[in-house]
Each structure stands twice: as C-alpha cells, then as structure tokens.
Design a protein around this motif. Structure first.
Motif, PDB file in Angstrom:
ATOM      1  N   ILE A  81      16.420  -5.009  -4.119  1.00  0.00           N
ATOM      2  CA  ILE A  81      15.036  -4.599  -4.421  1.00  0.00           C
ATOM      3  C   ILE A  81      14.046  -5.753  -4.259  1.00  0.00           C
ATOM      4  CG2 ILE A  81      15.673  -2.636  -5.835  1.00  0.00           C
ATOM      5  CD1 ILE A  81      15.325  -4.243  -8.296  1.00  0.00           C
ATOM      6  N   HIS A  82      14.423  -6.759  -3.470  1.00  0.00           N
ATOM      7  CA  HIS A  82      13.509  -7.730  -2.861  1.00  0.00           C
ATOM      8  C   HIS A  82      12.986  -8.803  -3.801  1.00  0.00           C
ATOM      9  CE1 HIS A  82      12.239  -4.198   0.046  1.00  0.00           C
ATOM     10  NE2 HIS A  82      13.551  -4.370  -0.041  1.00  0.00           N
ATOM     11  N   ASN A  83      13.402  -8.851  -5.014  1.00  0.00           N
ATOM     12  CA  ASN A  83      12.910  -9.885  -5.931  1.00  0.00           C
ATOM     13  C   ASN A  83      14.058 -10.711  -6.509  1.00  0.00           C
ATOM     14  OD1 ASN A  83      14.087  -8.033  -7.587  1.00  0.00           O
ATOM     15  ND2 ASN A  83      12.315  -7.703  -8.921  1.00  0.00           N
ATOM     16  N   GLY A  84      15.153 -10.765  -5.767  1.00  0.00           N
ATOM     17  CA  GLY A  84      16.322 -11.491  -6.233  1.00  0.00           C
ATOM     18  C   GLY A  84      17.270 -10.662  -7.057  1.00  0.00           C
ATOM     19  N   THR A  85      16.959  -9.381  -7.226  1.00  0.00           N
ATOM     20  CA  THR A  85      17.824  -8.516  -8.023  1.00  0.00           C
ATOM     21  C   THR A  85      18.266  -7.308  -7.203  1.00  0.00           C
ATOM     22  OG1 THR A  85      16.023  -7.173  -8.940  1.00  0.00           O
ATOM     23  CG2 THR A  85      16.594  -9.204 -10.111  1.00  0.00           C
ATOM     24  N   PHE A  86      19.310  -6.650  -7.714  1.00  0.00           N
ATOM     25  CA  PHE A  86      19.885  -5.476  -7.074  1.00  0.00           C
ATOM     26  C   PHE A  86      19.948  -4.336  -8.088  1.00  0.00           C
ATOM     27  CE2 PHE A  86      21.328  -8.987  -4.570  1.00  0.00           C
ATOM     28  CZ  PHE A  86      21.574  -8.517  -3.291  1.00  0.00           C
ATOM     29  N   TRP A 110      31.105 -13.138  -8.481  1.00  0.00           N
ATOM     30  CA  TRP A 110      30.073 -14.165  -8.556  1.00  0.00           C
ATOM     31  C   TRP A 110      29.133 -14.036  -7.349  1.00  0.00           C
ATOM     32  CZ3 TRP A 110      35.222 -14.785  -9.275  1.00  0.00           C
ATOM     33  CH2 TRP A 110      35.669 -15.347 -10.475  1.00  0.00           C
ATOM     34  N   LEU A 111      27.832 -13.964  -7.585  1.00  0.00           N
ATOM     35  CA  LEU A 111      26.839 -14.116  -6.524  1.00  0.00           C
ATOM     36  C   LEU A 111      26.341 -15.554  -6.575  1.00  0.00           C
ATOM     37  CD1 LEU A 111      25.085 -13.000  -4.238  1.00  0.00           C
ATOM     38  CD2 LEU A 111      23.403 -12.307  -5.973  1.00  0.00           C
ATOM     39  N   MET A 112      26.635 -16.313  -5.520  1.00  0.00           N
ATOM     40  CA  MET A 112      26.311 -17.732  -5.470  1.00  0.00           C
ATOM     41  C   MET A 112      25.163 -17.949  -4.489  1.00  0.00           C
ATOM     42  SD  MET A 112      28.564 -18.730  -7.641  1.00  0.00           S
ATOM     43  CE  MET A 112      28.394 -20.511  -7.538  1.00  0.00           C
ATOM     44  N   ARG A 113      23.983 -18.311  -5.052  1.00  0.00           N
ATOM     45  CA  ARG A 113      22.774 -18.485  -4.239  1.00  0.00           C
ATOM     46  C   ARG A 113      22.706 -19.901  -3.682  1.00  0.00           C
ATOM     47  NH1 ARG A 113      17.597 -20.463  -4.746  1.00  0.00           N
ATOM     48  NH2 ARG A 113      16.066 -19.405  -3.422  1.00  0.00           N
ATOM     49  N   VAL A 122      24.103 -16.778  -9.796  1.00  0.00           N
ATOM     50  CA  VAL A 122      22.979 -15.926 -10.207  1.00  0.00           C
ATOM     51  C   VAL A 122      23.465 -14.494 -10.446  1.00  0.00           C
ATOM     52  CG1 VAL A 122      21.242 -17.341  -9.058  1.00  0.00           C
ATOM     53  CG2 VAL A 122      22.346 -15.474  -7.796  1.00  0.00           C
ATOM     54  N   SER A 123      24.740 -14.348 -10.747  1.00  0.00           N
ATOM     55  CA  SER A 123      25.330 -13.022 -10.898  1.00  0.00           C
ATOM     56  C   SER A 123      24.622 -12.209 -11.975  1.00  0.00           C
ATOM     57  CB  SER A 123      26.811 -13.141 -11.241  1.00  0.00           C
ATOM     58  OG  SER A 123      27.474 -13.995 -10.353  1.00  0.00           O
ATOM     59  N   ALA A 124      24.422 -12.805 -13.149  1.00  0.00           N
ATOM     60  CA  ALA A 124      23.855 -12.063 -14.272  1.00  0.00           C
ATOM     61  C   ALA A 124      22.431 -11.620 -13.986  1.00  0.00           C
ATOM     62  CB  ALA A 124      23.914 -12.910 -15.544  1.00  0.00           C
ATOM     63  N   GLN A 125      21.557 -12.554 -13.573  1.00  0.00           N
ATOM     64  CA  GLN A 125      20.163 -12.189 -13.354  1.00  0.00           C
ATOM     65  C   GLN A 125      19.952 -11.308 -12.132  1.00  0.00           C
ATOM     66  OE1 GLN A 125      21.476 -15.308 -13.479  1.00  0.00           O
ATOM     67  NE2 GLN A 125      20.183 -16.812 -12.409  1.00  0.00           N
ATOM     68  N   SER A 126      20.903 -11.319 -11.185  1.00  0.00           N
ATOM     69  CA  SER A 126      20.754 -10.493  -9.981  1.00  0.00           C
ATOM     70  C   SER A 126      21.220  -9.057 -10.192  1.00  0.00           C
ATOM     71  CB  SER A 126      21.545 -11.100  -8.823  1.00  0.00           C
ATOM     72  OG  SER A 126      22.942 -10.990  -9.056  1.00  0.00           O
ATOM     73  N   GLY A 127      21.962  -8.801 -11.260  1.00  0.00           N
ATOM     74  CA  GLY A 127      22.496  -7.467 -11.498  1.00  0.00           C
ATOM     75  C   GLY A 127      23.773  -7.168 -10.751  1.00  0.00           C
TER      76      GLY A 127
END
Length: 575
Positions: free
Chosen positions: A245-250, A162-165, A175-180
């Motif tokens: 990659i600076h837009n909330g995603t990896f 889990w990535l927890m913002r 935000v795990s799914a949308q962050s990649g």
C-alpha cells in the motif's frame, strides 16, 4: 548505461587447469565436440564462499530436519555484481545452541577484472550488514518493495518470517512488525510480484505445515525403524498474499483475493503471465496435494484453474510431492511453460503451455520424466547453459528419507544424490548431459535450494546450491561464455528491477526468444533478475522489446552483444 563485461574473458588459468584435469579424471565427454572439459566447476572454497548448513539432526526425526534451506543471488550494494545470502537452519527441538553458529550469512562479491578474466572473491559481511537472521530459516525472496532502487529481502522460517529493508548503504533493518509482514507459522518459498500492476511489489508467502516439537509424530518404515513422516501426517497451513500500500506497509488480502478457498502444503512458487492477458498469475507446488494455478482476474482476485489447466496432478491423476518449480518459454512459442520437481519414483513434470493456460504434461515425450525417476528434486531452473539460445534445465537433488540400512547419524550422505542437467535439443526433447557437467554435478549431496545468475558477469548462468547439512556449492559455468550473448537489466521508473517484465530478443537470424525478468522459482531461493540470452555464433546487435507489467510496450534497437545494457521503462521507442 552499460557494463563492459566481455564474452572473451576467461576464468583464471588455475581454474581452467583444474577443470581440464577434473574432466580427464572423470573421463567425461561433452556431447558437443566444440567444448571440452566440465561445464561446471565448484569454486566455493577458492572464492571464499564458506558456508555449512546445519539442522541439528537427531534421533527424534524432527520433520524440519530434512526440508533444508534456500539461497539468494542479489546485488545488495548496487555495485553491479551479485552477492550471496545463504539461509541457515538450526536444531528444531529443545536444545541449547550458539546463536552465532546458527545464523544466515551474507557474502559480498568483490569481483575484479583480471588478465585471464574476472577474479571472483567473496567476503562475509553478515555482521556489518545487519542480516544476522538467527531463527530457523527456510527460504528467501528478493525485490525492492519500497521503490528506493535497492533490493530488499524477505526471509522465511519455521516459526516466523523477516522483511529486511536495505538502506542502500549495505545495511539491513528488520521492518517485519511495522510493515505488517511478520508472518508466523512455517513458511518455505515466497515471491515478490506486482499482481495489481500499480508499480509496487506485492508479496506471496507460501505456508507449509503445522508443526512443533510437541506435535512431532513417530513414524516407522517397513523394517520397523523410525523414519521421517510423510507430510500428510501434519495439517497444511494457509498461505498469505500481501498487497503493497505504498507507504512501507502491506495489507493481508488473502481472503479478499480468493486465495483462502483452497490451499495445501506449499513448497515451490512461480509467478508469470500464464494465460497471456498481461497480468501476473501464481503457480504453487504443494507437497503431496493438488498444485494450484491462481489466474489473475484483473480485479484484485484470483481463481484456481489448476485442474482444468492440467497442472494440478500427475499424468495419471495422482497428487505428487511438488517441491521446486520454474516457469519459462523453453520451446520458443511465446508462452510460459512449467517444470516441477517431485519425489523419487514420481519423476519431474514438464507442463507445456498452449498460450491460454492449458497445459499438456510433456515430461515423458521430452525425455525428462523417466530419467528423473531415481531422484528427489528440489531446486530447479531453466538456464541456457551453453548460450546456444535454447533453455536447458538443471535440477538439484537430495532424498528426504534415510535409507533404512543406514543409521540416523548426521551424515548427509545418507540423503545424498547427484544433480541432473538436461540439454534442450530444440525439437521438444532433452538429453541428460550431467556427465558433461563434471564432478561438481556428480558429487553426492542432499541439495535443496538453488539460485541462478551470472555471478562473475561473464555472460553465462552460474548456480549457487544450498546443501542440507552440508557446505554450499558455487557452480561456475565454464562453457557458456564461449558463445555470444546479450544481457539486460530491466528497470522501472523508480530504478528498481521490474519483476514480471517480459522481454523479446530478435536477432538478424533465428527465432525470437522470450524471457522474463524474475527472481522467483526454484525452491526457497531468489535468482538474478537480469535477463541473459545466448546468441550462439551471432555477434550483430539485437532488437529488444519489453512488455512492462503495467501494459506498456517499448523497443530498443541495436542493443550491443557480449555485455549488459540497462533498459529503463519510459526510455524506449513505441513499436
């Protein structure tokens, strides 16, 4: 900007009285006559840090039951003190469970000043924070991945991560799914690091083994009784490297970075510049297989140099059960050394760096190797426990095999061991001062994760320990604040902790001490990214040099002692 926490503050009188009484009862003696009483006191119960770890241990000997979970020390609400996130397990097999019982938990630190020093109190804010991770959790790492000035969490687990913002208002969102980064599989330790020096935190996720209840394999000991299998029974999983990659995603760059060529069952991860070229490298401790030292090639790729560097195997060429790992300059020669914890009978490894990422295993000469043979080490960390300026070492221990003479009950004492505290003598040797640590270090627990940080802001390093199938411990340091210290929070231009920054502290007399702003290391845990350096009896302001991860070097003169100072990139002097 400063925090006026003063070294003269004392813990409340009741705590001191209990500490002194405990020392008398245990007949403990400090090796330094200046200090009396135990060096650590477990304050979890009296401060409200009420957490019990569960795994649902069963007669099936499901392998994840003995692995345990980690803990994070981080400032979730930007109020200047450390909050605690404890990762929860759950039954590994097919069982009906109460999801609310098996949840990870966030405890807010409501630190208040008092006449006898800071008053420490924790409040469970799991529900209001949104950090109610309810899967089978394993580990956690902390860092501000989106550069908004607030610390986010990445939580690892048995089935998924889990990535927890952090929204900077005390609430977290998955935000795990949308962050990649919704990584599947069994992960334990992870680490945020800026490996490409672009000012944004990337993410390494260490994967362990391929296991499900259906794949659980019966294993037997010498007596014919069921035991937990060795890791070699299961297949190792590929670890992952994600580039921000600076837009909330990896982006998953594991293959492009060269990390797919070799992998093992990863348990411990540390990031540091081991070869002194200004770029962060990766060290991965694998369970029962060769460890890896991934040296950064400065072009987005890494090369594993562990064998050539002398950190892949034990001194006799044997693969060990590497669990916990930490990197720091314990011998004050300006480079990053390594410590790795292992199974009972293997002993801890102390890898001494020559400054060019070539290491000598100095565990035996330092007096650590043979003294740690009776223990299975997990969480481990370098800390200056008495603020004399030299880095000491604490390992938290707990077995992974139930003694065959005992039943396979849920009694955690079947796996329990005491901790070990080693004091740095300044000549390359360490002495075991666990007895001086007091009853809190000598209790019998199946310890796993350990996070290091100044929980009460009094200038010394405390420790939060997660115990497998047991209650968490808050080991408050009762001795370090009696000497002078200097504390720094090292921030980038976005207001985020600049993980990987190297900090040199020079006083009027004595050697230059190098430290690193980091949250990684230990086992499945995240530590306080602030830098605290003991000064002993020196009370004059110090000079601080920061080598930023991007290569910039800055200095601050006359940094005050006995308090925390914030150093922001771009505001110092060029040397």
């Amino acid at each position: 900007m400063t925090n006026p926490a003063d070294t003269r503050h004392r813990h409340r009188a009741r705590g001191c009285l209990l500490a002194a009484l405990a020392c008398v009862l245990a007949a403990c003696r400090s090796p330094d006559p200046v200090r009396g009483g135990p060096w650590f006191v477990d304050a979890a119960s009296e401060t409200g840090l009420a957490f019990v770890h569960h795994t649902g241990r069963s007669d099936e000997f499901y392998y994840p039951e003995v692995i345990g979970s980690g803990v994070a020390l981080f400032d979730s609400d930007n109020d200047g003190d450390l909050d605690v996130f404890l990762v929860q397990g759950r039954p590994a097999g097919p069982a009906s469970v109460d999801a609310r019982e098996f949840r990870s938990r966030l405890f807010r630190n409501d630190l208040e000043p008092g006449p006898n020093g800071p008053r420490l109190r924790f409040v469970d804010v799991t529900d209001r924070s949104g950090l109610s991770v309810s899967g089978h959790g394993m580990g956690v790492t902390a860092g501000d991945y989106d550069n908004d000035g607030c610390v986010d969490l990445y939580v690892t687990g048995l089935e998924r991560n889990w990535l927890m913002r952090n929204d900077c208002r005390g609430a977290f969102a998955d935000v795990s799914a949308q962050s990649g980064t919704q990584d599947s599989g069994w992960s334990v330790s992870a680490a945020f690091l800026d490996f490409d020096r672009d000012g944004w935190l990337d993410l390494f996720v260490g994967h362990y083994l391929t296991w499900t209840p259906a794949l659980n394999t019966p294993c037997y000991g010498a007596s014919g009784r069921r035991v937990y299998c060795a890791p070699k029974v299961y297949r190792a999983q590929q670890s992952r490297l994600y580039r921000n990659i600076h837009n909330g995603t990896f982006a998953d760059v594991t293959s492009a970075a060269g990390l797919a060529t070799q992998f093992g069952p990863a348990l411990g991860v540390a990031t540091a510049d081991f070869d002194g070229d200004g770029w962060l490298d990766l060290y991965v401790a694998n369970d029962g297989e060769e460890n890896q030292l991934w040296l950064n090639q400065r072009d987005g790729t890494f090369v594993n140099r562990a064998l050539l560097a002398g950190v892949a195997l034990g001194p006799s060429g044997e693969a060990k059960a590497g669990m916990g790992v930490d990197a720091a300059d314990f011998d004050d020669d300006g480079d990053e050394d390594l410590v790795v914890t292992n199974l009972t009978g293997e002993g801890m490894d102390l890898h001494v760096n020559d400054g060019r990422a070539t290491f000598v295993n100095g565990g035996a000469a330092a007096g650590i190797g043979h003294r740690s043979l009776p223990y299975t080490g997990f969480g481990v960390g370098w800390l200056d426990v008495d603020n004399d300026g030299r880095l000491d070492l604490l390992a938290v221990n707990g077995a992974v095999q139930v003694q065959e003479s005992l039943s396979a009950s849920s009694d955690a004492r079947n796996l329990g061991q005491r901790q070990q505290l080693f004091r740095n003598l300044g000549d390359g040797r360490f002495e075991d001062v666990t007895a001086a640590g007091g009853p809190a270090l000598n209790s019998i627990d199946a310890s796993r994760g350990a996070a290091f940080g100044d929980v009460d802001n009094d200038g010394d390093t405390d420790v939060v320990v997660s115990n497998n199938m047991g209650r968490a411990q808050l080991l408050l340091n009762m001795t370090g604040q009696r000497r002078h210290w200097v504390g720094m929070r090292v921030l980038g231009t976005h207001g985020s902790d600049r993980l990987g920054a190297r900090v040199a502290i020079t006083s009027a007399s004595g050697p230059t001490r190098w430290r690193r702003a980091r949250a990684d290391g230990s086992y499945a845990s995240a530590s306080d990214p602030r830098v605290v350096v003991g000064l002993g009896m020196l009370s004059a302001p110090v000079r601080v040099r920061v080598v930023w991860p991007g290569g910039r070097v800055e200095e601050w003169r006359d940094v005050p002692v006995d308090r925390y100072t914030t150093l922001t990139e771009g505001t110092g002097e060029r040397p």
